[in-house]
Write a protein that holds these residues in place. Structure first.
Motif, PDB file in Angstrom:
ATOM      1  N   UNK A  70       0.846  -1.194   0.000  1.00  0.00           N
ATOM      2  CA  UNK A  70       0.000   0.000   0.000  1.00  0.00           C
ATOM      3  C   UNK A  70       0.884   1.249   0.000  1.00  0.00           C
ATOM      4  N   UNK A  76      -4.466   9.621  -2.391  1.00  0.00           N
ATOM      5  CA  UNK A  76      -5.322   8.558  -1.848  1.00  0.00           C
ATOM      6  C   UNK A  76      -4.499   7.280  -1.756  1.00  0.00           C
ATOM      7  N   UNK A  77      -4.850   6.394  -0.824  1.00  0.00           N
ATOM      8  CA  UNK A  77      -4.065   5.160  -0.687  1.00  0.00           C
ATOM      9  C   UNK A  77      -4.196   4.306  -1.944  1.00  0.00           C
ATOM     10  N   UNK A  78      -3.070   3.779  -2.405  1.00  0.00           N
ATOM     11  CA  UNK A  78      -3.099   2.945  -3.604  1.00  0.00           C
ATOM     12  C   UNK A  78      -2.329   1.662  -3.345  1.00  0.00           C
TER      13      UNK A  78
ATOM     14  N   UNK B  26     -11.072  -0.644   0.239  1.00  0.00           N
ATOM     15  CA  UNK B  26     -10.120   0.478   0.111  1.00  0.00           C
ATOM     16  C   UNK B  26      -9.523   0.520  -1.287  1.00  0.00           C
ATOM     17  N   UNK B  30     -10.163   3.464  -4.226  1.00  0.00           N
ATOM     18  CA  UNK B  30      -9.061   4.165  -4.865  1.00  0.00           C
ATOM     19  C   UNK B  30      -9.132   4.024  -6.389  1.00  0.00           C
ATOM     20  N   UNK B  33     -12.030   6.089  -7.824  1.00  0.00           N
ATOM     21  CA  UNK B  33     -11.709   7.522  -7.838  1.00  0.00           C
ATOM     22  C   UNK B  33     -10.672   7.855  -8.907  1.00  0.00           C
TER      23      UNK B  33
END
Lengths: 115, 321
Positions: A70, A76-78, B26, B30, B33
Motif C-alpha cells: 500500500x 489517496x491510498x493505492x 479500500x 481508490x 476515484x
C-alpha cells in the motif's frame, strides 16, 4: 443478439481467459496500481474490464505470483503490485509456451485457409 | 458525490469474505476515484459517477469475482455423492413405505386407503428429501474440510479398467452394497423367524403383536437370500460372472421372490384384508410378485445369453512391429 454472436462472445471470453494472466504478469516488472495497469494494457491494445482485473490481481497475489504494497503518501491510498520471483519464473515458462502455441496455431489456421 | 461510491462499496463488502473486506473496499475506492479523476476531473456529476459504477458492474457480481472458484460439491466427490444418492433413492422410499404400512397394521386404528397408501407415499417423499439433504450436507462438509482423493490419482491403472460392454463384469460397489443390504435383510428375516412373525418391535423377549408367518417359507427366504449374497461374493472374488453362476444367481432370485410372496406379502395382505375387506378384491401381492418374476426372468435371461455368447478370447490383437 443472434446465436452466432452470442456463441462468439462466449468463446472469445474463454479464449481470453487464459491469456489475461500472461498479459498482466508481463506488465508488472515495475510497480503498478490497478487503474494504471488498465491504462497501460489498453495503450498496448489489450483492453480488460475493471471487474476482471481487480479480482485477478488479488488472486495472483494469493497464489504468490505478485507482491503488493500500500502506498499512502499520495492523494489517496493505492495498492501497488509487482511480479514476484515465482511469478517471473512462471511468466518465463508461460511465455515460451505461448510463443510455441502461436506458432502452431498459425500453421493450423494458415493450413485451414488454404484448403 | 462519494455517497454513491460508498453505497457501491458497501454492497460489494456484503458479499466478500470479512477477512479481506476492508482491503478490497479500500482498493476499489481508490480505483474508482482514479477512473473518475481521469475521465471527469475533480468535480464529477452524479451521472458521471453512475456511468463509472455501471461499468464496474453489479456489486454482487464484482464481489463474486473476488471469491475462489466455488462449488458445493467438487468434481472429486460428486460421483461418490451421486452413487450414495442413487442407492438411497431406491432404498429409502421402499423401506419407509414398508415400515409405514407395517405401522398401520400394528396400530389400533382402522385400515383405510389414506393411511395405507397416501400417508406412506407422503412419508416416503419426506424421508427421501431429508435423506438427500443430509447426504448433500455431509458431502459439503467433507468438501470444506479439504478432503482429497489423492490415493485415487496414484492408484489409477488403465489396465484395470473393465472391458467395455462385458456382461460378465462384476461391479465392486454394487456387490459391496448388495452384501451390506442383503446381510441386514437376512438378520431381519432371522429375527422374524425367531419371534414367529412380522413385527417392528425389535426386542427378542418382547416382540409385541406379530403378524404370523409360515415358518417354512421364511426359512426358505433366509436360505435363498444368504445364497444370493454368497454367489455375489464368489463372482466378486473371481472378478466375473460365469454362465453357471449367473444361472444359479437368477434361480435364487426368482425362488426368493416366491418365498417373499408367501413369507411376507401374503401375511401382510391378509392382515390388511382382515381390517378392511374392501381391499381384498384385487390380489395385489400376487400381481407384484408375478410382475417382478417376469421382469427379472427377462432381464436376467438376456444377460445370461450375453454372458454365454461373450467371446472369451480378446477381440483384437496388437502388433509389435
Amino acid at each position: 443478439m443472434s446465436d452466432i454472436s452470442e456463441q462468439t462472445d462466449k468463446l472469445r471470453q474463454e479464449l481470453r481467459r487464459g491469456i489475461v494472466v500472461l498479459a498482466v504478469l508481463s506488465q508488472l516488472h515495475t510497480n503498478q496500481y490497478g487503474y494504471s495497469l488498465i491504462q497501460q494494457l489498453s495503450a498496448k491494445g489489450f483492453d480488460i474490464e475493471e471487474g476482471t482485473l481487480y479480482p485477478l490481481l488479488r488472486r495472483l497475489e494469493e497464489q504468490g505470483l505478485l507482491k503488493s504494497e500500500w502506498e499512502v503518501t499520495e492523494s489517496r491510498p493505492r495498492k501497488y503490485y509487482r511480479i514476484s520471483e515465482n511469478g517471473r519464473e512462471i511468466l518465463r515458462i508461460l511465455s515460451a509456451e505461448w510463443l510455441e502455441t502461436v506458432k502452431i496455431m498459425n500453421q493450423l489456421l494458415g493450413g485451414e485457409s488454404h484448403d | 458525490m462519494t455517497d454513491l461510491i460508498e453505497r457501491y462499496l458497501h454492497e460489494v463488502g456484503r458479499y466478500v469474505p470479512p477477512k479481506s473486506r476492508a482491503d478490497i473496499q479500500t482498493e476499489l475506492r481508490s480505483l474508482i476515484q482514479d477512473q473518475i479523476d481521469d475521465r471527469y476531473g475533480g468535480a464529477p456529476t452524479e451521472d458521471e459517477i453512475t456511468i463509472v459504477l455501471k461499468e464496474m458492474g453489479d456489486p454482487r457480481q464484482m464481489a463474486t469475482l473476488y471469491h475462489k472458484e466455488q462449488y458445493l460439491i467438487g468434481p472429486a466427490l460428486y460421483p461418490w455423492m451421486m452413487m450414495v444418492l442413487s442407492y438411497g433413492w431406491l432404498i429409502v422410499p421402499a423401506v419407509v413405505i414398508f415400515l409405514s404400512i407395517f405401522g398401520v397394521l400394528n396400530a389400533s386404528q382402522s385400515v383405510t386407503v389414506t393411511n395405507l397408501v397416501i400417508e406412506p407415499i407422503l412419508s416416503a417423499l419426506q424421508a427421501t428429501f431429508i435423506f438427500s439433504s443430509v447426504v448433500v450436507m455431509i458431502f459439503a462438509i467433507v468438501e470444506r474440510t479439504g478432503f482429497e482423493w489423492k490415493s485415487d490419482k496414484t492408484a489409477f491403472n488403465p489396465a484395470n479398467l473393465p472391458k467395455a460392454d462385458d456382461p460378465r463384469t462384476v461391479d465392486r460397489f454394487e456387490s459391496a452394497f448388495g452384501f451390506t443390504v442383503g446381510t441386514v435383510i437376512v438378520l431381519l428375516f432371522v429375527y422374524f423367524l425367531v419371534v414367529g412373525g412380522l413385527t417392528l418391535r425389535f426386542n427378542l423377549s418382547d416382540p409385541g403383536d406379530v403378524i404370523p408367518i409360515p415358518q417354512g417359507w421364511m426359512l426358505a427366504l433366509i436360505i435363498s437370500t444368504t445364497s444370493l449374497i454368497i454367489t455375489q461374493l464368489i463372482a466378486l472374488r473371481r472378478g466375473h460372472w460365469t454362465v453357471g453362476l449367473w444361472a444359479l444367481h437368477t434361480f435364487l432370485e426368482l425362488f426368493g421372490a416366491i418365498a417373499i410372496y408367501f413369507a411376507v406379502f401374503v401375511p401382510i395382505f391378509e392382515r390388511i384384508v382382515m381390517d378392511n375387506s374392501s381391499l381384498g378384491d384385487i390380489p395385489i401381492p400376487a400381481i407384484i410378485t408375478i410382475l417382478y418374476v417376469f421382469i427379472a426372468l427377462v432381464s436376467r435371461g438376456i444377460k445370461l445369453v450375453q454372458i454365454r455368447n461373450y467371446p472369451s478370447a480378446p477381440s483384437f490383437t496388437t502388433s509389435s512391429n
